[in-house]
Design a protein around this motif. Structure first.
Motif, PDB file in Angstrom:
ATOM      1  N   SER B 109      37.311  34.380  44.508  1.00  0.00           N
ATOM      2  CA  SER B 109      36.262  35.090  43.789  1.00  0.00           C
ATOM      3  C   SER B 109      35.824  34.246  42.601  1.00  0.00           C
ATOM      4  O   SER B 109      36.655  33.715  41.869  1.00  0.00           O
ATOM      5  N   ASP B 130      32.244  35.101  48.295  1.00  0.00           N
ATOM      6  CA  ASP B 130      33.348  34.526  47.521  1.00  0.00           C
ATOM      7  C   ASP B 130      34.488  35.544  47.375  1.00  0.00           C
ATOM      8  O   ASP B 130      34.338  36.570  46.735  1.00  0.00           O
ATOM      9  N   THR B 132      36.934  38.348  47.262  1.00  0.00           N
ATOM     10  CA  THR B 132      36.640  39.775  47.388  1.00  0.00           C
ATOM     11  C   THR B 132      35.583  40.177  46.369  1.00  0.00           C
ATOM     12  O   THR B 132      35.556  41.306  45.913  1.00  0.00           O
ATOM     13  N   HIS B 133      34.722  39.223  46.028  1.00  0.00           N
ATOM     14  CA  HIS B 133      33.742  39.476  44.982  1.00  0.00           C
ATOM     15  C   HIS B 133      32.406  39.914  45.573  1.00  0.00           C
ATOM     16  O   HIS B 133      32.137  41.094  45.658  1.00  0.00           O
ATOM     17  N   ARG B 171      30.508  45.365  47.511  1.00  0.00           N
ATOM     18  CA  ARG B 171      30.137  45.138  46.106  1.00  0.00           C
ATOM     19  C   ARG B 171      28.671  44.747  45.981  1.00  0.00           C
ATOM     20  O   ARG B 171      27.936  45.277  45.157  1.00  0.00           O
ATOM     21  N   PRO B 194      38.455  50.502  44.749  1.00  0.00           N
ATOM     22  CA  PRO B 194      38.953  49.769  43.578  1.00  0.00           C
ATOM     23  C   PRO B 194      39.168  50.687  42.366  1.00  0.00           C
ATOM     24  O   PRO B 194      38.448  51.679  42.213  1.00  0.00           O
ATOM     25  N   VAL B 195      40.133  50.320  41.549  1.00  0.00           N
ATOM     26  CA  VAL B 195      40.283  50.973  40.251  1.00  0.00           C
ATOM     27  C   VAL B 195      38.984  50.762  39.474  1.00  0.00           C
ATOM     28  O   VAL B 195      38.421  49.667  39.495  1.00  0.00           O
ATOM     29  N   GLY B 196      38.487  51.803  38.850  1.00  0.00           N
ATOM     30  CA  GLY B 196      37.286  51.654  38.032  1.00  0.00           C
ATOM     31  C   GLY B 196      35.995  51.821  38.796  1.00  0.00           C
ATOM     32  O   GLY B 196      34.916  51.600  38.256  1.00  0.00           O
ATOM     33  N   GLY B 199      32.822  53.471  37.553  1.00  0.00           N
ATOM     34  CA  GLY B 199      31.866  52.799  36.688  1.00  0.00           C
ATOM     35  C   GLY B 199      30.751  52.085  37.445  1.00  0.00           C
ATOM     36  O   GLY B 199      29.898  51.453  36.839  1.00  0.00           O
ATOM     37  N   TRP B 200      30.764  52.168  38.768  1.00  0.00           N
ATOM     38  CA  TRP B 200      29.771  51.429  39.548  1.00  0.00           C
ATOM     39  C   TRP B 200      28.453  52.180  39.698  1.00  0.00           C
ATOM     40  O   TRP B 200      27.493  51.646  40.263  1.00  0.00           O
TER      41      TRP B 200
END
Lengths: 429, 338
Positions: B109, B130, B132-133, B171, B194-196, B199-200
């Motif tokens: 990533s 890239d 896990t991005h 993502r 994912p944690v967080g 916020g997406w």
């Protein structure tokens, strides 16, 4: 016979200006208007005098990684940062897990002469976490090891940790734990939070640090031993250590300058100069660390100075090494984050960067109050100075400072080790 | 548009719409006998792949070749465990060869970000996936596919199902689809979110059946069977039962709703064969659209900002050259490459 130094108008612990006479390795006199025949006079107008700093957590890389740092280069950086003693971590190659290796590191320190080097002994053979290293032999060696750590690796096995805590009681040792639950942090790259999810970097959750700290505090209480927690990085960890102290347990903790200043937002650059273990955390964690350091929950500031060659940082984040330089910038960062913010006075800085770490390492010659008769381990510091960090100016063999281009307050003007100047006018002698 | 395409977040709404419109123009090329434009003649596109990906590489290769660019494929094997030549040295080598664009696929990533910001290369950098991005061109081709079938994505509901935690496709899609006005719902077992993620700006759900009836498009993500070894879910069978797309679930979709998959599919795991091969599935079309979208991206990064096919147009490229681009009959000349 060393030079006699007459230091004029230094503010001891930030107090009223006074003169200090350093002679024959000790602080011979303190008071206004001192005179001394043949003494070299140092004008310390505006400078603060602190006891020589003591770092509990330094990676000198020798033996094994002399491309990154040597005892000579690392202790040069230490002296420039105002340190008169450093504790050299055990994760060298070979690992400092025998009397032979710790004596070698100790001797290299004496030969270099920039500051005292107190080797930290590994807790387990080869840092492998399987069986105890010969802790007693290291304690009895010429290096008189009192601090033991598998730093870089966690002593995650609960039985092994219990035994280590018990065993070192025989020689008044302390286990300095790198608190990192290994299964929760496999291939972890940065603080686990919203940002790690967005960046696609494997998260290093706070709970992986806090779970080990909670367990170790309970173990230390159970066996009545001394526990030291390395590089505390989360608000939850501060709370756990506060709880342990409230219970009267013999638990101490350190915070690193970078965790007092930098946050995980920097990972968004994907620049591995900001990759460190434990990782940079959130602004909330930074604030909790500062408060914990101010109220004494966190006992000391330790640098976790971790030199790495350029190629190990000039690459993909995931492939890069963990760690950052810290010795030369530590006092400046503490000034910026703790003193200039009003959280700590200079006496508090002296306690957390000299007195307490020396006591924890059982090094009676260091961290003494600046008083007549004490060993002349003194640093003169100019808090009014500001400078922009230039990585090429470091005495370290490595360049991995996260502060490059940043303006920082303060400058170490002089460092004295038992009355001998190791640094004068900001330069190595 | 920015000089690089590293993240779907690099695209403003007008950037993204320009890519889609350009892709639509370029896609018509696929139906013509001569599938080639001179737009990037004399330009060099390097496909730099540190991770195996046949389909993404040939998609970029086809895209670059249809724009008459010279294409160099560079496969650099290596992983975090077995380091080969460093990214830096590889990049310096490419720079010395004079690449105009580097299309990079990497296991780490942030590697494209590093390449673009390190000063090692002057060329445009396109992230082709890239770690896990992100995988922004995948998101663009997905959006393009939906746009062609559904029209404007404003207010459209897109449900993305599966291993969001490890998915660069998810993502990039979550970012781009929101930029284009769509509402995104991520459906996964809690272990694979994912944690967080709160916020997406997306909705999340653990319940696929509840999410399907309101979806305008459903995107199934690839799920590696090995994930169950790390306790992300108990078994492939249980995963399929709770989060797989089968004929029964497809029956609960609205009539116009699309079924999508970025490939490669694991039939029987996240999607059954009858769904993958059904008329609702646009999975094969996604591949065709991928070439058009990548042509658009390369054209816009290297060529210009005007119509790719619309007659004679003066375009100021990044290199500061005025370029002339004409129709698909092959008669055009490119000013900068004459």
């Amino acid at each position: 016979m060393t030079t006699t130094y007459l230091i004029r108008n230094a503010r001891v612990l930030g107090g009223e200006p006074t003169d200090l006479l350093l002679r024959d390795g000790i602080i011979a006199e303190i008071g206004a208007g001192l005179t001394a025949e043949g003494a070299e006079v140092i004008d310390a107008d505006g400078l603060i005098a602190l006891p020589g700093l003591v770092d509990l957590h330094t990676h000198l890389r020798e033996p094994g990684r002399e491309d990154a740092e040597t005892v000579d280069s690392g202790t040069s950086a230490a002296a420039l940062g105002g340190f008169t003693a450093v504790h050299a971590m055990a994760n060298t190659d070979p690992v400092a897990d025998t009397a032979g290796v710790v004596e070698q590191v100790w001797r290299l320190g004496r030969e270099a002469g920039h500051c005292d080097v107190f080797p930290v002994g590994a807790v387990t053979v080869g840092l492998a976490g399987e069986r105890l290293a010969e802790l007693g032999a290291m304690a009895d060696s010429a290096a008189r090891v009192r601090v033991f750590s598998d730093d870089g690796k966690c002593v995650s096995d609960a039985v092994l940790m219990r035994r280590a805590l018990e065993y070192v009681k025989a020689f008044d040792g302390v286990i300095a734990q790198h608190a990192q639950e290994p299964r929760l942090t496999e291939e972890a790259q940065m603080n686990e939070g919203e940002l790690s999810g967005r960046l696609g970097l494997r998260g290093w959750p706070a709970v992986a640090e806090e779970a080990i700290i909670a367990r170790d505090c309970l173990l230390a209480a159970h066996v009545g031993s001394r526990l030291h927690v390395c590089h505390v990085s989360t608000a939850g960890s501060v709370e756990l250590i506060r709880w342990a102290k409230r219970n009267g347990w013999n638990v101490t903790a350190e915070a690193c300058p970078h965790h007092l200043l930098l946050t995980d937002e920097l990972a968004a650059t994907y620049d591995p100069i900001y990759k460190v273990n434990p990782p940079l955390r959130s602004a909330t964690d930074v604030e909790a660390l500062r408060q914990g350091l101010a109220d004494g929950t966190i006992d000391v500031v330790a640098t976790d100075h971790a030199p790495h060659p350029h190629e190990d940082k000039d690459c993909e984040w995931q492939a890069a090494a963990f760690g950052m330089l810290g010795l030369e910038t530590a006092l400046s960062i503490v000034q910026q984050t703790m003193v200039d913010t009003g959280l700590l006075d200079w006496a508090g800085v002296a306690e957390r960067m000299a007195t307490t770490p020396a006591q924890m390492g059982r090094r009676a010659g260091h961290g003494r109050p600046i008083q007549p008769g004490a060993a002349a381990n003194v640093v003169l510091y100019d808090p009014a100075h500001t400078h922009v960090v230039d990585p090429t100016e470091t005495a370290s063999l490595s360049r991995n400072t996260p502060y490059a281009g940043r303006e920082l307050p303060g400058r170490v003007v002089a460092t004295f080790l038992r009355g001998r100047a190791t640094v004068l006018d900001g330069k190595l002698t | 548009m920015k000089r690089h395409l590293l993240s779907a977040a690099d695209l403003t709404r007008s950037d993204a719409e320009l890519v889609l419109e350009t892709a639509e123009e370029l896609r018509s090329l696929a139906d013509r006998p001569i599938k080639k434009l001179p737009a990037l003649r004399g330009r060099t596109v390097v496909n730099l792949f540190f991770e195996d990906s046949t389909r993404t590489r040939i998609s970029f290769e086809a895209a670059a070749k249809r724009l008459s660019a010279d294409v160099i494929n560079f496969s650099a094997k290596g992983s975090s465990l077995s380091k080969g030549e460093s990214l830096k040295d590889t990049a310096l080598t490419l720079e010395a060869m004079g690449a105009d664009a580097v299309v990079i696929r990497h296991w780490a990533s942030g590697a494209p970000h590093l390449l673009a910001n390190s000063g090692w290369v002057r060329s445009s950098v396109v992230n082709a996936g890239d770690g896990t991005h992100e995988h922004p061109t995948q998101a663009l081709l997905d959006a393009f596919t939906m746009w062609r079938h559904l029209g404007s994505l404003d207010g459209r509901r897109v449900t993305i199902v599966g291993d969001v935690l490890h998915s660069r496709v998810a993502r990039s899609n979550a970012l781009l689809l929101q930029t284009l006005g769509a509402e995104v719902t991520l459906v996964a077992p809690p272990t694979l979110l994912p944690v967080g993620v709160e916020g997406w700006g997306v909705e999340t759900s653990y319940d696929l059946d509840a999410a399907l009836p309101k979806a305008d498009a459903v995107m199934m993500l690839r799920v590696q069977r090995e994930r169950m070894n790390a306790a992300f879910f108990p078994s492939a069978r249980e995963y399929s039962r709770r989060y797989g797309m089968d004929a029964r679930r497809m029956g609960t979709l609205q009539d116009h709703a699309l079924v999508m998959h970025p490939g490669p599919m694991i039939r029987g795991m996240e999607i059954t064969a009858d769904v993958a091969d059904s008329p609702r599935s646009v999975i094969v079309e996604q591949v065709t659209n991928g070439v058009a979208v990548r042509m658009a991206v390369l054209y816009l990064l290297l060529g210009g900002s005007e119509s790719a096919l619309g007659g004679t147009t003066d375009v100021a490229g990044d290199a500061g050259k005025d370029r002339t681009i004409e129709g698909a009959d092959g008669s055009a000349t490119a000013g900068g490459a004459a």
